[in-house]
Design a protein around this motif. Structure first.
Motif, PDB file in Angstrom:
ATOM      1  N   GLU A   1       0.623  -0.912   0.246  1.00 64.20           N
ATOM      2  CA  GLU A   1      -0.015  -0.235   0.004  1.00 64.20           C
ATOM      3  C   GLU A   1       0.955   1.245   0.069  1.00 64.20           C
ATOM      4  O   GLU A   1       2.281   1.832   0.915  1.00 64.20           O
ATOM      5  N   GLN A   2       0.309   2.198  -0.881  1.00 60.35           N
ATOM      6  CA  GLN A   2       1.174   3.343  -1.006  1.00 60.35           C
ATOM      7  C   GLN A   2       0.041   5.203  -0.396  1.00 60.35           C
ATOM      8  O   GLN A   2      -0.757   4.857  -0.823  1.00 60.35           O
ATOM      9  N   SER A   3       0.607   5.429   0.019  1.00 59.18           N
ATOM     10  CA  SER A   3      -0.364   6.679   0.562  1.00 59.18           C
ATOM     11  C   SER A   3       0.704   7.771   0.898  1.00 59.18           C
ATOM     12  O   SER A   3       2.233   7.646   1.038  1.00 59.18           O
ATOM     13  N   ALA A   4       0.053   8.976   1.329  1.00 63.00           N
ATOM     14  CA  ALA A   4       0.614  10.556   1.594  1.00 63.00           C
ATOM     15  C   ALA A   4      -0.304  11.028   1.772  1.00 63.00           C
ATOM     16  O   ALA A   4      -1.621  11.553   2.669  1.00 63.00           O
ATOM     17  N   THR A   5       0.886  12.150   2.856  1.00 62.65           N
ATOM     18  CA  THR A   5       0.016  13.466   3.848  1.00 62.65           C
ATOM     19  C   THR A   5       0.409  14.542   2.845  1.00 62.65           C
ATOM     20  O   THR A   5       1.364  14.729   2.357  1.00 62.65           O
ATOM     21  N   VAL A   6      -1.368  15.094   2.989  1.00 60.04           N
ATOM     22  CA  VAL A   6      -0.945  16.682   1.907  1.00 60.04           C
ATOM     23  C   VAL A   6      -1.049  17.653   3.311  1.00 60.04           C
ATOM     24  O   VAL A   6      -2.058  18.176   4.630  1.00 60.04           O
ATOM     25  N   LYS A   7       0.154  18.702   3.105  1.00 56.21           N
ATOM     26  CA  LYS A   7       0.029  19.839   4.188  1.00 56.21           C
ATOM     27  C   LYS A   7       0.486  21.536   3.034  1.00 56.21           C
ATOM     28  O   LYS A   7       1.003  21.268   2.158  1.00 56.21           O
ATOM     29  N   ASP A   8      -0.388  22.491   3.494  1.00 54.41           N
ATOM     30  CA  ASP A   8      -0.585  23.327   1.986  1.00 54.41           C
ATOM     31  C   ASP A   8      -0.650  23.064   0.929  1.00 54.41           C
ATOM     32  O   ASP A   8       0.334  23.559  -0.321  1.00 54.41           O
ATOM     33  N   GLY A   9      -1.244  22.315   0.580  1.00 51.01           N
ATOM     34  CA  GLY A   9      -2.064  21.638  -1.016  1.00 51.01           C
ATOM     35  C   GLY A   9      -0.491  21.217  -1.099  1.00 51.01           C
ATOM     36  O   GLY A   9      -0.637  20.978  -2.444  1.00 51.01           O
ATOM     37  N   LYS A  10       0.665  20.646  -0.920  1.00 55.09           N
ATOM     38  CA  LYS A  10       1.907  19.601  -1.641  1.00 55.09           C
ATOM     39  C   LYS A  10       1.471  18.657  -0.775  1.00 55.09           C
ATOM     40  O   LYS A  10       1.559  18.638   0.365  1.00 55.09           O
ATOM     41  N   ILE A  11       2.385  17.374  -1.146  1.00 55.36           N
ATOM     42  CA  ILE A  11       2.679  16.118  -0.589  1.00 55.36           C
ATOM     43  C   ILE A  11       4.045  16.619   0.521  1.00 55.36           C
ATOM     44  O   ILE A  11       4.515  16.969   0.823  1.00 55.36           O
ATOM     45  N   ASP A  12       3.349  16.051   1.651  1.00 55.55           N
ATOM     46  CA  ASP A  12       4.308  16.166   3.171  1.00 55.55           C
ATOM     47  C   ASP A  12       5.100  15.158   3.255  1.00 55.55           C
ATOM     48  O   ASP A  12       6.224  15.139   3.785  1.00 55.55           O
ATOM     49  N   GLU A  13       4.238  13.697   3.311  1.00 55.93           N
ATOM     50  CA  GLU A  13       5.181  12.184   3.766  1.00 55.93           C
ATOM     51  C   GLU A  13       4.900  11.490   2.581  1.00 55.93           C
ATOM     52  O   GLU A  13       3.876  11.237   3.153  1.00 55.93           O
ATOM     53  N   TYR A  14       5.596  10.499   1.887  1.00 58.97           N
ATOM     54  CA  TYR A  14       4.748   9.212   1.647  1.00 58.97           C
ATOM     55  C   TYR A  14       5.252   8.445   2.616  1.00 58.97           C
ATOM     56  O   TYR A  14       6.201   8.252   3.265  1.00 58.97           O
ATOM     57  N   ARG A  15       3.840   7.609   1.876  1.00 59.10           N
ATOM     58  CA  ARG A  15       4.012   6.190   3.236  1.00 59.10           C
ATOM     59  C   ARG A  15       3.679   5.246   2.409  1.00 59.10           C
ATOM     60  O   ARG A  15       3.235   5.206   1.301  1.00 59.10           O
ATOM     61  N   VAL A  16       4.638   4.433   2.383  1.00 59.52           N
ATOM     62  CA  VAL A  16       4.363   2.057   2.388  1.00 59.52           C
ATOM     63  C   VAL A  16       3.994   1.680   3.730  1.00 59.52           C
ATOM     64  O   VAL A  16       4.738   1.928   4.368  1.00 59.52           O
ATOM     65  N   ASN A  17       3.605   0.493   3.382  1.00 61.71           N
ATOM     66  CA  ASN A  17       3.283  -0.360   3.494  1.00 61.71           C
ATOM     67  C   ASN A  17       3.900  -1.191   2.921  1.00 61.71           C
ATOM     68  O   ASN A  17       3.216  -1.686   1.784  1.00 61.71           O
ATOM     69  N   VAL A  18       5.006  -2.360   3.349  1.00 63.20           N
ATOM     70  CA  VAL A  18       5.664  -3.473   2.866  1.00 63.20           C
ATOM     71  C   VAL A  18       5.538  -4.910   3.131  1.00 63.20           C
ATOM     72  O   VAL A  18       5.813  -5.210   4.010  1.00 63.20           O
ATOM     73  N   LYS A  19       5.563  -5.533   2.215  1.00 65.38           N
ATOM     74  CA  LYS A  19       5.940  -7.204   2.062  1.00 65.38           C
ATOM     75  C   LYS A  19       7.159  -7.263   1.989  1.00 65.38           C
ATOM     76  O   LYS A  19       7.782  -7.125   1.008  1.00 65.38           O
ATOM     77  N   ILE A  20       8.146  -7.753   3.599  1.00 65.92           N
ATOM     78  CA  ILE A  20       9.313  -8.084   3.130  1.00 65.92           C
ATOM     79  C   ILE A  20       9.264  -9.497   3.481  1.00 65.92           C
ATOM     80  O   ILE A  20       9.638 -10.025   4.371  1.00 65.92           O
TER      81      ILE A  20
END
Length: 66
Positions: A42-61
Motif C-alpha cells: 500500500e502507498q499513501s501520502a499526507t498533504v500539507k498546504d496543498g503539497k505532499i508532505d510525507e510519503y508512506r508505504v506498507n511493504v511485505k518483506i
C-alpha cells in the motif's frame, strides 16, 4: 526446499515512495538476514498546504529462513 517468511513493515519519507521503501528494507536488514524481495502492499501520502508532505508505504518483506 527453501523456507521463506514474510514480515510487514511500515515506513515513511519526505522524498518519495521509493525512498520510503528503501528505508523499510534497510531497517529490516538490521535484524533480518537473507532478504529476497519486497512487495509494496500500500502507498499513501499526507498533504500539507496543498503539497505532499510525507510519503508512506506498507511493504511485505520476504526472507529465507536457514
Amino acid at each position: 526446499m527453501s523456507i521463506l517468511k514474510v514480515i510487514e513493515v511500515l515506513a515513511n519519507s519526505n522524498e518519495s515512495w521509493e525512498n520510503a521503501t528503501e528505508k523499510a528494507v534497510a531497517q529490516a536488514a538490521k535484524s533480518v538476514n537473507n532478504i529476497k524481495s519486497v512487495y509494496i502492499n500500500e502507498q499513501s501520502a499526507t498533504v500539507k498546504d496543498g503539497k505532499i508532505d510525507e510519503y508512506r508505504v506498507n511493504v511485505k518483506i520476504t526472507f529465507e529462513v536457514k
